[in-house]
Enzyme design. Structure first.
Site, PDB file in Angstrom:
ATOM      1  N   ASP A 177      -5.612  -2.300   6.753  1.00  0.00           N
ATOM      2  CA  ASP A 177      -5.024  -3.188   5.760  1.00  0.00           C
ATOM      3  C   ASP A 177      -3.553  -3.356   6.140  1.00  0.00           C
ATOM      4  O   ASP A 177      -3.011  -2.583   6.942  1.00  0.00           O
ATOM      5  CB  ASP A 177      -5.188  -2.573   4.366  1.00  0.00           C
ATOM      6  CG  ASP A 177      -4.586  -3.433   3.271  1.00  0.00           C
ATOM      7  OD1 ASP A 177      -4.810  -4.664   3.295  1.00  0.00           O
ATOM      8  OD2 ASP A 177      -3.874  -2.887   2.406  1.00  0.00           O
ATOM      9  N   ASP A 223      -0.588  -4.798   3.716  1.00  0.00           N
ATOM     10  CA  ASP A 223       0.427  -4.566   2.686  1.00  0.00           C
ATOM     11  C   ASP A 223       0.275  -3.184   2.061  1.00  0.00           C
ATOM     12  O   ASP A 223      -0.820  -2.767   1.684  1.00  0.00           O
ATOM     13  CB  ASP A 223       0.326  -5.647   1.611  1.00  0.00           C
ATOM     14  CG  ASP A 223       0.579  -7.035   2.187  1.00  0.00           C
ATOM     15  OD1 ASP A 223       1.557  -7.181   2.943  1.00  0.00           O
ATOM     16  OD2 ASP A 223      -0.207  -7.952   1.894  1.00  0.00           O
ATOM     17  N   ASP A 228      -4.563   1.182   1.338  1.00  0.00           N
ATOM     18  CA  ASP A 228      -3.927   1.769   0.154  1.00  0.00           C
ATOM     19  C   ASP A 228      -4.615   1.399  -1.150  1.00  0.00           C
ATOM     20  O   ASP A 228      -4.310   1.976  -2.190  1.00  0.00           O
ATOM     21  CB  ASP A 228      -2.484   1.253   0.048  1.00  0.00           C
ATOM     22  CG  ASP A 228      -2.448  -0.220  -0.373  1.00  0.00           C
ATOM     23  OD1 ASP A 228      -2.004  -0.533  -1.493  1.00  0.00           O
ATOM     24  OD2 ASP A 228      -2.920  -1.068   0.423  1.00  0.00           O
TER      25      ASP A 228
END
Length: 218
Positions: A7, A9, A179
């Site tokens: 991922d 961001d 996250d």
């Protein structure tokens, strides 16, 4: 060698490029400031809550690309990368990327942030492959629409499966670093899910499943 998926961001970046781009447009006077900032913050809260309507959001996020000359927006994007994105890349992220590159792994970013913003960020990180919502270009101008399925939640799985078929790869030995609980559908699919500075929902799932939890923050 394995497929290693990241991922973007709050994972490889110590911040959110999508929200930061919206704020940059406000700060540079390229959008109506009060309303754009209100909606940018609103959609960001929805994302964190797992309730984001990705199509509604992308319509909002891509509209500024239709309102200014492409040459101007490309110049503004470069300034954005220099001023807002490069400072969000931690040495920990660079070291993790280098570790997998040195192992001969295939590296891929998969993100819900549109490709106008994220394609060059992958380049900054030295990662060749990226899956992101692809803004539609018609006669050299952005239409404000996207091409295909947005890579968000289950859409990440769909887009990844299409990419794997095209590249004739599979998920044997695969990793996914993220996250966000929005990425649980893909985290549950790979052989080695890794939670990176996870939100509360993902952290709880990681603890329950015994997934590694790491930090890449600055």
């Amino acid at each position: 060698m394995a497929l290693v998926i990241f991922d973007l961001d709050h994972t490889l970046l110590s911040g959110d490029s999508d929200h930061a781009w919206g704020q940059y447009l406000v700060d540079r006077g390229l959008v109506e400031p009060a309303e754009h900032q209100r909606r940018n913050d609103y959609f960001y809260q929805q994302y964190k809550a797992g309730t984001l309507d990705i199509h509604e959001y992308l319509t909002f996020a891509l509209k500024p690309l239709t309102q200014h000359p492409l040459e101007l927006m490309l110049a503004e994007r470069q300034r954005f990368l220099d001023e807002r994105i490069k400072p969000l890349i931690s040495q920990k992220s660079r070291d993790l990327i280098a570790k997998h590159q040195q192992a001969g792994d295939t590296l891929l970013i998969i993100t819900a942030t549109n490709g106008f913003v994220t394609y060059p960020i992958a380049g900054l990180l030295g990662i060749e492959h990226i899956i992101a919502p692809e803004p539609e270009l018609i006669d050299g101008n952005y239409s404000g629409a996207i091409v295909g399925i947005p890579s968000f939640q289950h859409g990440k799985v769909t887009r990844l499966q299409q990419w794997l078929e095209d590249k004739q790869l599979d998920l044997s030995g695969s990793y996914f670093y993220s996250d966000s609980h929005n990425d649980l559908p893909l985290l549950e699919l790979v052989d080695h899910p890794v939670a990176v500075d996870p939100d509360d929902i993902l952290n709880a799932r990681a603890q329950q499943q015994g997934w590694p939890v790491i930090s890449l923050c600055l």
